[in-house]
Scaffold this motif. Structure first.
Motif: not given
Ligand code: PGA
Length: 251
Positions: A9-13
């Motif tokens: 999972g890439n939650w980013k900002m």
């Protein structure tokens, strides 16, 4: 085939502390609620949440990663974070070369490779992102662009244990447009052929190549079911525990 899918999972900002810890705790509960899951799970929160998320997933088997790192070990680089700092904070992984970094921060393959090598030197595993734009796809350059980004971004010393490739067509990221399983498989097969040419048969057989770009619980099973797709790098759907878990369950 021995590759174990990675659901990352890439939650980013996105997310404040309460959101991130709640999401991580829910996932940790689901992980602990079963045994012998046929996948590895990774979450990559914004930097300030890493410590809290590491605590929230402790003992669950969920790994934590950074979304970027600097190529240097330390020094005068205001605002940057090193791979060593991530490792010290409890990370096992770091993403490098995401198309948003390549675009927003003008990162080149050379930069991405240097960051990936710093990650390996710090003892992290690295997820190296590559992918074509819509314009490049329409110009028939998809395979060429991915081959050249792969060749330019792969860290020296890459092995199936320390390196994961993520194929993320830029036109599919956050757009709701997903590559069809066939489109994705074609690129994944080409990437695996590049791995074979560069690192040999065993590495090509063992190295995971993830798909990323609007993956969701509805399309994950068919994508991950392709012979050369070994999991997903997930943005939007990674922010909801049920969606992210649903993707993992499709393994
Ligand atoms: P998305 O993002 O799942 O929201 O398309 C994927 C990514 O950028 O890693």
């Amino acid at each position: 085939m021995t590759r174990r899918p990675l659901i990352a999972g890439n939650w980013k900002m996105n997310g404040l502390a309460a959101d991130g810890t709640a999401l991580a705790s829910t996932l940790a509960g689901k992980m602990k609620g079963g045994s012998d899951h046929p996948f590895n799970m990774l979450v990559c929160p914004p930097f300030p949440l890493i410590g809290k998320v590491v605590d929230a997933v402790a003992g669950s088997g969920i790994a934590v990663g950074g979304q970027d790192c600097h190529m240097a070990e330390k020094g005068a680089h205001t605002g940057d974070t090193s791979a060593w700092i991530l490792k010290d904070a409890g990370c096992d992984y770091v993403i490098v070369g995401h198309s948003e970094r390549r675009t927003d921060h003008a990162e080149t393959d050379e930069t991405v490779k240097a960051k990936a090598e710093a990650a390996l030197a710090a003892g992290l595993r690295v997820i190296v992102c590559i992918g074509e734009t819509l314009q490049q796809r329409e110009a028939g350059q998809t395979l060429e662009v991915n081959r050249s980004q792969f060749q330019g971004s792969l860290p020296d010393g890459a092995t199936p244990e320390n390196t994961v490739i993520a194929y993320e067509p830029v036109w599919a990221i956050g757009t709701g447009l997903t590559a069809t399983p066939g489109q994705a498989q074609d690129v994944h097969a080409a990437i695996r052929a590049e791995i074979k040419g560069k690192l040999g048969d065993a590495a090509a057989e063992g190295m995971r190549v993830l798909y990323g770009g609007s993956m969701n619980p509805g399309n994950a099973r068919e994508l991950i079911g392709q012979p050369d797709i070994d999991g997903g790098l997930i943005g939007g759907a990674a922010l909801k525990a049920d969606d992210f878990w649903g993707i993992a369950e499709s393994c």
